[in-house]
Each structure stands twice: as C-alpha cells, then as structure tokens.
Design a protein around this motif. Structure first.
Motif, PDB file in Angstrom:
ATOM      1  N   ARG A  45       0.839  -1.189   0.000  1.00 34.16           N
ATOM      2  CA  ARG A  45       0.000   0.000   0.000  1.00 34.16           C
ATOM      3  C   ARG A  45       0.876   1.242   0.000  1.00 34.16           C
ATOM      4  O   ARG A  45       1.881   1.293   0.719  1.00 34.16           O
ATOM      5  N   GLU A  46       0.492   2.218  -0.824  1.00 34.09           N
ATOM      6  CA  GLU A  46       1.283   3.424  -0.929  1.00 34.09           C
ATOM      7  C   GLU A  46       0.439   4.666  -0.655  1.00 34.09           C
ATOM      8  O   GLU A  46      -0.756   4.716  -0.945  1.00 34.09           O
ATOM      9  N   PHE A  47       1.100   5.659  -0.091  1.00 36.07           N
ATOM     10  CA  PHE A  47       0.475   6.929   0.210  1.00 36.07           C
ATOM     11  C   PHE A  47       0.286   7.738  -1.065  1.00 36.07           C
ATOM     12  O   PHE A  47       1.145   7.739  -1.952  1.00 36.07           O
ATOM     13  N   LEU A  48      -0.856   8.447  -1.128  1.00 33.02           N
ATOM     14  CA  LEU A  48      -1.123   9.316  -2.268  1.00 33.02           C
ATOM     15  C   LEU A  48      -1.231  10.778  -1.858  1.00 33.02           C
ATOM     16  O   LEU A  48      -0.578  11.635  -2.440  1.00 33.02           O
ATOM     17  N   ALA A  49      -2.098  11.064  -0.869  1.00 24.93           N
ATOM     18  CA  ALA A  49      -2.398  12.450  -0.554  1.00 24.93           C
ATOM     19  C   ALA A  49      -2.935  12.556   0.865  1.00 24.93           C
ATOM     20  O   ALA A  49      -3.528  11.609   1.382  1.00 24.93           O
ATOM     21  N   ALA A  50      -2.729  13.726   1.458  1.00 17.81           N
ATOM     22  CA  ALA A  50      -3.276  13.994   2.783  1.00 17.81           C
ATOM     23  C   ALA A  50      -3.769  15.433   2.842  1.00 17.81           C
ATOM     24  O   ALA A  50      -3.288  16.297   2.097  1.00 17.81           O
ATOM     25  N   ILE A  51      -4.720  15.671   3.756  1.00 22.88           N
ATOM     26  CA  ILE A  51      -5.298  17.003   3.893  1.00 22.88           C
ATOM     27  C   ILE A  51      -5.564  17.275   5.360  1.00 22.88           C
ATOM     28  O   ILE A  51      -5.969  16.381   6.106  1.00 22.88           O
ATOM     29  N   SER A  52      -5.320  18.511   5.770  1.00 31.56           N
ATOM     30  CA  SER A  52      -5.507  18.877   7.161  1.00 31.56           C
ATOM     31  C   SER A  52      -6.989  18.967   7.507  1.00 31.56           C
ATOM     32  O   SER A  52      -7.852  18.960   6.625  1.00 31.56           O
ATOM     33  N   TRP A  53      -7.277  19.115   8.791  1.00 29.87           N
ATOM     34  CA  TRP A  53      -8.656  19.073   9.259  1.00 29.87           C
ATOM     35  C   TRP A  53      -9.522  20.146   8.603  1.00 29.87           C
ATOM     36  O   TRP A  53     -10.683  19.924   8.290  1.00 29.87           O
ATOM     37  N   GLY A  54      -8.953  21.305   8.353  1.00 32.50           N
ATOM     38  CA  GLY A  54      -9.726  22.398   7.769  1.00 32.50           C
ATOM     39  C   GLY A  54      -9.585  22.503   6.265  1.00 32.50           C
ATOM     40  O   GLY A  54     -10.285  23.289   5.611  1.00 32.50           O
ATOM     41  N   GLY A  55      -8.678  21.720   5.696  1.00 32.96           N
ATOM     42  CA  GLY A  55      -8.483  21.730   4.258  1.00 32.96           C
ATOM     43  C   GLY A  55      -7.440  22.703   3.754  1.00 32.96           C
ATOM     44  O   GLY A  55      -7.190  22.762   2.552  1.00 32.96           O
ATOM     45  N   SER A  56      -6.809  23.455   4.653  1.00 33.75           N
ATOM     46  CA  SER A  56      -5.880  24.493   4.197  1.00 33.75           C
ATOM     47  C   SER A  56      -4.512  23.939   3.804  1.00 33.75           C
ATOM     48  O   SER A  56      -3.783  24.560   3.028  1.00 33.75           O
ATOM     49  N   ASN A  57      -4.182  22.786   4.359  1.00 33.16           N
ATOM     50  CA  ASN A  57      -2.889  22.172   4.035  1.00 33.16           C
ATOM     51  C   ASN A  57      -3.112  20.837   3.356  1.00 33.16           C
ATOM     52  O   ASN A  57      -3.905  20.018   3.821  1.00 33.16           O
ATOM     53  N   THR A  58      -2.393  20.642   2.258  1.00 34.37           N
ATOM     54  CA  THR A  58      -2.457  19.378   1.540  1.00 34.37           C
ATOM     55  C   THR A  58      -1.047  18.921   1.195  1.00 34.37           C
ATOM     56  O   THR A  58      -0.108  19.720   1.145  1.00 34.37           O
ATOM     57  N   TYR A  59      -0.928  17.638   0.975  1.00 38.62           N
ATOM     58  CA  TYR A  59       0.364  17.039   0.616  1.00 38.62           C
ATOM     59  C   TYR A  59       0.086  15.887  -0.331  1.00 38.62           C
ATOM     60  O   TYR A  59      -0.733  15.016  -0.024  1.00 38.62           O
ATOM     61  N   LEU A  60       0.740  15.889  -1.476  1.00 41.40           N
ATOM     62  CA  LEU A  60       0.591  14.811  -2.452  1.00 41.40           C
ATOM     63  C   LEU A  60       1.949  14.204  -2.753  1.00 41.40           C
ATOM     64  O   LEU A  60       2.953  14.917  -2.833  1.00 41.40           O
ATOM     65  N   THR A  61       1.965  12.916  -2.932  1.00 45.03           N
ATOM     66  CA  THR A  61       3.199  12.264  -3.303  1.00 45.03           C
ATOM     67  C   THR A  61       3.577  12.650  -4.727  1.00 45.03           C
ATOM     68  O   THR A  61       2.709  12.986  -5.550  1.00 45.03           O
TER      69      THR A  61
ATOM     70  N   THR B  42      -1.627  17.709  12.400  1.00 49.30           N
ATOM     71  CA  THR B  42      -0.613  17.451  11.381  1.00 49.30           C
ATOM     72  C   THR B  42      -1.216  16.654  10.241  1.00 49.30           C
ATOM     73  O   THR B  42      -2.314  16.095  10.357  1.00 49.30           O
ATOM     74  N   ILE B  43      -0.489  16.594   9.134  1.00 48.07           N
ATOM     75  CA  ILE B  43      -0.841  15.669   8.069  1.00 48.07           C
ATOM     76  C   ILE B  43       0.349  14.753   7.837  1.00 48.07           C
ATOM     77  O   ILE B  43       1.502  15.167   8.004  1.00 48.07           O
ATOM     78  N   SER B  44       0.095  13.532   7.470  1.00 43.79           N
ATOM     79  CA  SER B  44       1.148  12.523   7.428  1.00 43.79           C
ATOM     80  C   SER B  44       1.037  11.655   6.199  1.00 43.79           C
ATOM     81  O   SER B  44      -0.053  11.397   5.701  1.00 43.79           O
ATOM     82  N   ARG B  45       2.190  11.167   5.754  1.00 39.19           N
ATOM     83  CA  ARG B  45       2.238  10.204   4.662  1.00 39.19           C
ATOM     84  C   ARG B  45       2.433   8.779   5.182  1.00 39.19           C
ATOM     85  O   ARG B  45       2.513   7.838   4.394  1.00 39.19           O
ATOM     86  N   PHE B  46       2.504   8.615   6.479  1.00 34.89           N
ATOM     87  CA  PHE B  46       2.815   7.312   7.053  1.00 34.89           C
ATOM     88  C   PHE B  46       1.553   6.575   7.494  1.00 34.89           C
ATOM     89  O   PHE B  46       0.738   7.093   8.257  1.00 34.89           O
ATOM     90  N   GLN B  47       1.406   5.353   7.036  1.00 34.56           N
ATOM     91  CA  GLN B  47       0.196   4.574   7.309  1.00 34.56           C
ATOM     92  C   GLN B  47      -0.036   4.397   8.806  1.00 34.56           C
ATOM     93  O   GLN B  47      -1.192   4.408   9.255  1.00 34.56           O
ATOM     94  N   TYR B  48       1.027   4.242   9.575  1.00 39.18           N
ATOM     95  CA  TYR B  48       0.852   3.957  10.991  1.00 39.18           C
ATOM     96  C   TYR B  48       0.278   5.147  11.753  1.00 39.18           C
ATOM     97  O   TYR B  48      -0.177   4.993  12.888  1.00 39.18           O
ATOM     98  N   GLU B  49       0.278   6.313  11.133  1.00 42.06           N
ATOM     99  CA  GLU B  49      -0.298   7.491  11.786  1.00 42.06           C
ATOM    100  C   GLU B  49      -1.821   7.491  11.730  1.00 42.06           C
ATOM    101  O   GLU B  49      -2.466   8.211  12.477  1.00 42.06           O
ATOM    102  N   TYR B  50      -2.389   6.695  10.867  1.00 38.98           N
ATOM    103  CA  TYR B  50      -3.826   6.719  10.632  1.00 38.98           C
ATOM    104  C   TYR B  50      -4.539   5.682  11.484  1.00 38.98           C
ATOM    105  O   TYR B  50      -4.130   4.525  11.539  1.00 38.98           O
TER     106      TYR B  50
END
Length: 125
Positions: A45-61, A104-112
C-alpha cells in the motif's frame, strides 16, 4: 468512532478522470486529518495524498502531483480525491484513512487510526 466509506471507483480508459469520495459517519469528521492510499495487486500500500482538518494544508506524493487533487467538505463529512489523466498503472484499490492527530498531516500509514474498506479503480489502456 468514525466509520469511513469510499465510493466513486470503477473502470475508466487511460486519460480519463474519476472522483473518489470518502464519507464519514459516527464522529466529528473535522477533528481528523485525512489521507488517501492505494494498493495495487502484488504491491504494498502506498500513500497518495493527505489534507488537514480544515483543508488548508495538503500534501501529495510526487507520482500523482499535477494529476490528483485532494479536498474536503466538512459540512458533508466527505473527503475527495480527484484523479485526472489516469494511467493503467493507477489501477489499484483506493482507501481513505483518518488520523486523529488533526494538527498534522502525514504520509505514514501507521499514523492513521481508521480506514475505509476501499474502492477499486481500474484503468484500461
């Protein structure tokens, strides 16, 4: 406890688009940052994207930058993954996940903490 249900997967031709949705129930959606992951047959399984609680911060692989967009609508308890210019190698089961560490936003599966069941995306050549 939040429960997540993905939808919007299906069969699409290469170059096409899909929008995946992940709808939460049973909790306060805005207290979670959210992520999208995928798993292709025989691959991890691979990370694709994450978004903060309010939507203001995003991160894409890097592999999906410029093609995929993550967004959320807290009023609808839903996070989206807009996928454009799809390629056969994007074929996978796509899953959303919720991270209770909403600061925070994270790309790591164990954070979820919480995962949906996944939705199949198949891209034909």
């Amino acid at each position: 406890q939040v429960r997540l249900v993905e939808s919007g997967g299906g069969l699409v031709q290469a170059g096409g688009s899909l929008r995946l949705s992940c709808t939460a129930s049973g909790g306060t959606f805005s207290r979670y940052s959210m992520g999208w992951f995928r798993q292709a047959p025989g691959k991890e399984r691979e990370f694709l994207a994450a978004i903060s609680w309010g939507g203001s911060n995003t991160y894409l692989t890097d592999s999906v930058k410029g093609r995929f967009t993550i967004s959320r609508d807290n009023a609808k308890n839903t996070v989206y993954l807009q996928m454009n210019s799809l390629k056969p190698e994007d074929t996978a089961v796509y899953s959303c996940a919720a991270d209770s560490n909403w600061r925070t936003i994270s790309r790591f599966q164990y954070e979820y903490d919480i995962w949906g069941q996944g939705t199949q995306v198949t891209v034909s050549s």
